[in-house]
Design a protein around this motif. Structure first.
Motif, short mmCIF file in Angstrom:
data_model
loop_
_atom_site.label_atom_id
_atom_site.label_comp_id
_atom_site.label_asym_id
_atom_site.label_seq_id
_atom_site.Cartn_x
_atom_site.Cartn_y
_atom_site.Cartn_z
N ARG A 4 -10.12 -59.48 22.96
CA ARG A 4 -8.90 -58.95 23.49
C ARG A 4 -7.76 -59.54 22.66
O ARG A 4 -6.61 -58.71 22.50
N ALA A 5 -7.56 -61.00 22.41
CA ALA A 5 -6.45 -61.41 21.51
C ALA A 5 -6.53 -60.64 20.35
O ALA A 5 -5.22 -60.15 19.63
N ARG A 6 -7.46 -60.58 19.58
CA ARG A 6 -7.54 -59.73 18.34
C ARG A 6 -7.01 -58.39 18.14
O ARG A 6 -6.45 -57.84 17.44
N ALA A 7 -7.59 -57.54 19.35
CA ALA A 7 -7.15 -56.29 19.56
C ALA A 7 -5.69 -56.22 19.82
O ALA A 7 -5.17 -55.28 18.99
N LEU A 8 -5.17 -57.15 20.46
CA LEU A 8 -3.83 -56.95 20.77
C LEU A 8 -2.94 -57.28 19.51
O LEU A 8 -1.86 -56.81 19.15
N ILE A 9 -3.44 -58.50 18.85
CA ILE A 9 -2.40 -58.73 17.48
C ILE A 9 -2.61 -57.64 16.58
O ILE A 9 -1.61 -57.33 16.17
N LEU A 10 -3.94 -57.07 16.46
CA LEU A 10 -3.83 -56.15 15.24
C LEU A 10 -3.26 -54.79 15.88
O LEU A 10 -3.02 -53.89 14.95
N GLY A 11 -3.11 -54.63 17.15
CA GLY A 11 -2.63 -53.29 17.68
C GLY A 11 -0.99 -53.41 17.86
O GLY A 11 -0.60 -52.58 18.29
N GLY A 12 -0.51 -54.30 17.35
CA GLY A 12 0.90 -54.68 17.29
C GLY A 12 1.40 -55.25 18.46
O GLY A 12 2.76 -55.26 18.74
N GLN A 13 0.70 -55.57 19.58
CA GLN A 13 1.09 -56.30 20.61
C GLN A 13 0.96 -57.84 20.44
O GLN A 13 0.09 -58.69 21.02
N GLU A 14 1.61 -58.42 19.50
CA GLU A 14 1.24 -59.91 18.84
C GLU A 14 1.64 -60.75 20.05
O GLU A 14 0.91 -61.84 20.17
N GLU A 15 2.58 -60.57 20.68
CA GLU A 15 2.96 -61.74 21.76
C GLU A 15 2.03 -61.97 22.66
O GLU A 15 1.60 -62.79 23.23
N ALA A 16 1.40 -60.79 23.20
CA ALA A 16 0.33 -60.88 24.24
C ALA A 16 -0.84 -61.21 23.61
O ALA A 16 -1.69 -61.94 24.28
N GLY A 17 -1.28 -61.30 22.43
CA GLY A 17 -2.18 -61.50 21.72
C GLY A 17 -2.32 -63.08 21.64
O GLY A 17 -3.10 -63.80 21.61
N ILE A 18 -1.16 -63.64 21.32
CA ILE A 18 -0.76 -65.01 21.10
C ILE A 18 -1.02 -65.64 22.35
O ILE A 18 -1.70 -66.83 22.55
N ASP A 19 -0.45 -65.16 23.53
CA ASP A 19 -0.65 -65.81 24.96
C ASP A 19 -2.16 -65.78 25.06
O ASP A 19 -2.60 -66.50 25.93
N GLN A 60 -2.19 -64.81 10.98
CA GLN A 60 -1.46 -64.87 9.84
C GLN A 60 -1.40 -63.93 8.90
O GLN A 60 -0.49 -63.70 8.48
N THR A 61 -2.29 -63.01 8.93
CA THR A 61 -2.34 -61.51 8.37
C THR A 61 -0.91 -60.81 8.83
O THR A 61 -0.20 -60.16 7.77
N VAL A 62 -0.77 -60.93 10.17
CA VAL A 62 0.58 -60.13 10.62
C VAL A 62 1.63 -60.95 10.42
O VAL A 62 2.77 -60.30 10.86
N GLY A 63 1.64 -62.27 9.58
CA GLY A 63 3.24 -62.99 9.45
C GLY A 63 3.47 -63.56 10.54
O GLY A 63 4.75 -64.20 10.43
N ARG A 64 2.56 -64.01 11.75
CA ARG A 64 3.11 -64.83 12.66
C ARG A 64 2.75 -66.30 12.47
O ARG A 64 2.02 -66.88 13.07
N HIS A 65 3.18 -66.87 11.29
CA HIS A 65 2.90 -68.23 10.85
C HIS A 65 3.36 -69.55 11.78
O HIS A 65 2.78 -70.39 11.98
N ASP A 66 4.71 -69.24 12.12
CA ASP A 66 4.95 -70.22 13.16
C ASP A 66 4.25 -70.44 14.44
O ASP A 66 3.81 -71.61 14.84
N GLU A 67 3.71 -69.23 15.23
CA GLU A 67 2.81 -69.39 16.03
C GLU A 67 1.48 -69.90 15.45
O GLU A 67 0.76 -70.55 16.29
N ALA A 68 0.92 -69.28 14.30
CA ALA A 68 -0.14 -69.92 13.83
C ALA A 68 -0.21 -71.29 13.88
O ALA A 68 -1.25 -72.04 14.23
N LEU A 69 0.90 -72.02 13.23
CA LEU A 69 1.25 -73.43 13.23
C LEU A 69 0.91 -74.18 14.61
O LEU A 69 0.25 -75.24 14.72
N ASN A 70 1.35 -73.62 15.48
CA ASN A 70 1.40 -74.14 16.99
C ASN A 70 0.01 -74.11 17.40
O ASN A 70 -0.43 -75.14 18.16
N LEU A 71 -0.82 -72.99 17.18
CA LEU A 71 -2.07 -72.83 17.51
C LEU A 71 -3.09 -73.81 16.83
O LEU A 71 -3.90 -74.44 17.25
#
Length: 601
Positions: free
Chosen positions: A444-459, A487-498
Motif C-alpha cells: 500500500r505504501a509503495r503504491a501511494l508513494i509511486l502513484g503521487g500520494q507521497e504523504e499518505a504513503g509516508i504515513d 528516495q527516488t521521488v526526492g523525499r529525503h527529509d522523510e526518508a532520514l526520519n524513517l
C-alpha cells in the motif's frame, strides 16, 4: 419511440484526417527551394529518431541546444520548431503545443504559419476547447484559402464541425458538416460517418441510416446496424443475431468486434432479462477497453449490467419469496448456483450488494461477486474493472467497496498502473482477509508513494513500523526497498526520519550497515555533505572497512568530504584507497580525484 427504452448512444465523432501531420520535408519544400544550398539538419533527424523510440525529453533538449536565430537562419529555425511541435504532439502534450504554436510570429512564411496554426487548432480540440479552436480556425478559413492547398481548407472545415460537437452543440456541428458535404460532394464516406455519429447523438437514427447509404466500410456497417435498432427498423432479436455473427467474424478482441458486441448489448437491453443476455452484456462491457477515440456512440454504461444483474436477482428472489435482509440465505444460494448457473449467482450477489440494508451483507456480496468476476475466463479482469470503475453506481476509486478495491489494486499493480493502484489504495486502511498486514502495508505504501500520494504513503510506512518491534532479514529487506522508492521521488527529509525509526528494529548487522549508506545518500541529496560523509564512514566501519562494501563507502565518504570543503580529510581517504587499489582503471580514477583536490588547494 418510448424514450425509456431507447439505449443511450451519446458520443462525439473524431476528425481523423488532421491527425496525420505532413512530413516536414514535404511541408518545407517550397522554403528549401529558395535556398542556394541546403543541407538537412542532422539534429532534427536525430531528435525525431529519439522521440520515436520514446526518448521525447532527450529529443527536446537536443533541439534546444544551439537554437538558430529565426532572423539569420529562418529555414533551419522553422525545421527545428516544427520537429519540436511534432514531438510534443506525439506525446499528447497538447498544452505545450498550444503555447508553442501561439508564439509563432505571423511574419514567418505563410506555409509555416498555416501549418502551426492548424496544429494549434488540433491541440485545442484534443484538449476539448472547441470555442478556442474556432477562434484559430476562422482566420485560416477566411484569409488562408488562397495560400493553402484544398486539403488544408477541407481539414479546417471538418475541424470546425468537431469543435461544435466538443462544445455540446451537435445541431451546429451537423449544420457545418452538411455545408461541407454540399461544397465537397466527393468526400461522401468521411462525412457520412461524422453525420451518423451526430444524428445518433441527436436521437435521429432514421436520418443516420439515410446518411450511411452506399457507405460500405466496417465502421459504417456497425453504425448502420445500431441506427436501425434505434429506429426500430430491425428487431432486437434480429439485431442481436447479426451483431453477434459479425463480432465472431471479425474477432471479438478487435475494435470492430467491440463495436458489434456493444450493439448486441443494446439489443439485449431491449429484449428482456435472461442469463444468456447477461453473458452477452458482460463480454460487451469487458470489450469496451478496445474501443478508441471516436467510438463514443458504442459506449456502454456499467449501469446497464448492474440493472440486468439486479433484475435477474429479483426474479429469483420473488420465485423463492425471499426478503431483503436475509443475507445469509441469499449468499448461500448464490454460492450453490455458482458452478452451474454463474450468471444467476452473480444476479443474486449484485442485488444483495446494491440493496441489502446490512453493511456487512453488502460487503460480503461485493467480495463474492468480485471474486467471481475476476475468475471469468478470458475477460474477467477487464469486466471487474469496467463494472466497478466504469460509469455506474461506483465509477471512482474512492467509492468502490473495500473488498473489490483489494482485487482491483492487485490488477493495477500487475499491470504497472500505479496511478490507479494509488487512487484505490488511498482509502484502504486494513488488509483483506488472510493477507499478512506487514506485506500489505508495504504494498500500500509503495503504491501511494509511486502513484503521487507521497504523504499518505509516508504515513503508511510509519503505520507499518508502529506494529513491529523487530525486523528479521527478509521483512527488513522488503521495507528498505520501499525506502528506496521514497528516495527516488526526492523525499529525503522523510526518508532520514524513517531510517532513524527503522534502525533499532533491524536485527541483522548487515542491514544496519546498508541503512547507514542509504542515509548518507539522502544527506548528500540534501547537500549536507559533512553529514553524508559521517554516515558513509559509519557504514564502512560497521563491518570490515576493507571489504568491497567498506571500500565503496569510504570512496563515497571521500567525495562527500571534498564537497564539504574538508579537503585534507578527503585526500587522506583517497590516498589510503589508492594504496589498496590493484585494478589499473580504479588507480587512474583515484589519482584524478587527488589531482582535482590539488587544484582546490
Amino acid at each position: 419511440m418510448d424514450s425509456a427504452k431507447r439505449p443511450g448512444v451519446p458520443g462525439r465523432f473524431v476528425v481523423r484526417a488532421v491527425t496525420q501531420v505532413p512530413h516536414r520535408l514535404v511541408l518545407l519544400c517550397l522554403l528549401l527551394l529558395c535556398m542556394t544550398s541546403a543541407q538537412a539538419d542532422r539534429v532534427v533527424d536525430e531528435a525525431m529518431a529519439m522521440a520515436r523510440v520514446g526518448a521525447a525529453e532527450l529529443a527536446l533538449n537536443l533541439l534546444a541546444e544551439d537554437m538558430p536565430d529565426p532572423r539569420a537562419e529562418p529555414v533551419r529555425w522553422m525545421e527545428r520548431e516544427q520537429a519540436r511541435i511534432e514531438i510534443l504532439g506525439m506525446n499528447s502534450r497538447w498544452e505545450q503545443v498550444v503555447e508553442r504554436t501561439a508564439r509563432i510570429p505571423v511574419e514567418m512564411p505563410v506555409e509555416f504559419v498555416i501549418w502551426t496554426r492548424t496544429r494549434q487548432a488540433h491541440a485545442l480540440i484534443a484538449l476539448g476547447r472547441g470555442h478556442e479552436a474556432r477562434d484559430v480556425l476562422r482566420p485560416l478559413i477566411w484569409f488562408g484559402r488562397h495560400n493553402a492547398s484544398e486539403s488544408w481548407f477541407r481539414s479546417w472545415r471538418r475541424l470546425v464541425a468537431e469543435s461544435y460537437d466538443l462544445d455540446d452543440r451537435p445541431e451546429d456541428a451537423l449544420t457545418a458538416l452538411r455545408r461541407y458535404r454540399f461544397d465537397y460532394p466527393d468526400d461522401v464516406a468521411r462525412v457520412a460517418l461524422m453525420e451518423a455519429h451526430l444524428l445518433l447523438q441527436l436521437e435521429r437514427p432514421r436520418e443516420a441510416v439515410d446518411a450511411l447509404e452506399s457507405v460500405e466500410e466496417s465502421e459504417a456497417d456497425a453504425l448502420r446496424l445500431l441506427a436501425r435498432l434505434c429506429a426500430e427498423d430491425l428487431s432486437a432479436t434480429d439485431t442481436l443475431e447479426q451483431a453477434l455473427a459479425r463480432a465472431q467474424a471479425v474477432g471479438r478482441d478487435t475494435r470492430d468486434g467491440a463495436r458489434y458486441q456493444a450493439i448486441a448489448a443494446h439489443a439485449v437491453q431491449r429484449g428482456g432479462d435472461t442469463t444468456d443476455g447477461l453473458a452477452i452484456m458482460e463480454r460487451a462491457l469487458a470489450s469496451q477497453r478496445i474501443l478508441g477515440e471516436g467510438d463514443e456512440v458504442f459506449h456502454l454504461s456499467a449501469d446497464l449490467l448492474w440493472e440486468h444483474y439486479a433484475r435477474l436477482g429479483e426474479r429469483e428472489a420473488n420465485r423463492r419469496q425471499w426478503l431483503l435482509g436475509d443475507d445469509a440465505d441469499w449468499l448461500e444460494r448464490a454460492a450453490q448456483l455458482h458452478s452451474r448457473e454463474p450468471h444467476l449467482s452473480r444476479g443474486i450477489l449484485a442485488l444483495v450488494a446494491l440493496r441489502s440494508p446490512s453493511p456487512s451483507g453488502r460487503e460480503q456480496a461485493h467480495r463474492q461477486l468480485g471474486e467471481q468476476l475476476a475468475r471469468v475466463e478470458g475477460h474477467g479482469q477487464a469486466l471487474l474493472h469496467a463494472l466497478y470503475l466504469g460509469e455506474g453506481p461506483f465509477g471512482s476509486p474512492e467509492q468502490v467497496p473495500d473488498p473489490v478495491r483489494h482485487l482491483l489494486v492487485e490488477q493495477a499493480l500487475e499491470a504497472g498502473d500505479l496511478a490507479t493502484a494509488s487512487a484505490l489504495m488511498a482509502g484502504l486502511h486494513r488488509p483483506p482477509e488472510g493477507v499478512d498486514p506487514f506485506d500489505w502495508g508495504l504494498r500500500r505504501a509503495r503504491a501511494l508513494i509511486l502513484g503521487g500520494q507521497e504523504e499518505a504513503g509516508i504515513d503508511g510506512l510509519y503505520d507499518v513500523l508502529s506494529d513491529v518491534r523487530r525486523l528479521e532479514a527478509d521483512p527488513g529487506d522488503r521495507f528498505m526497498q520501499v525506502m528506496f522508492d521514497l528516495q527516488t521521488v526526492g523525499r529525503h527529509d522523510e526518508a532520514l526520519n524513517l531510517f532513524q525509526a527503522l534502525a533499532p528494529r533491524l536485527v541483522e548487522a548487515r542491514q544496519r550497515r546498508e541503512l547507514w549508506f542509504w542515509t548518507a545518500d539522502s544527506y548528500r541529496a540534501l547537500d549536507e555533505h559533512a553529514q553524508a560523509a559521517r554516515y558513509y564512514l559509519r557504514s564502512a566501519m560497521a563491518g570490515n572497512s576493507t571489504d568491497l562494501w567498506g571500500l565503496s563507502a569510504r570512496f563515497q565518504a571521500a567525495q562527500a568530504l571534498a564537497d564539504a570543503g574538508l579537503v585534507d580529510d578527503a585526500r587522506a581517504l583517497y590516498e589510503d584507497l589508492l594504496e589498496r587499489a590493484t585494478e589499473p582503471g580504479r588507480r587512474i580514477m583515484l589519482r584524478q580525484r587527488l589531482q582535482q583536490l590539488m587544484l582546490v588547494d
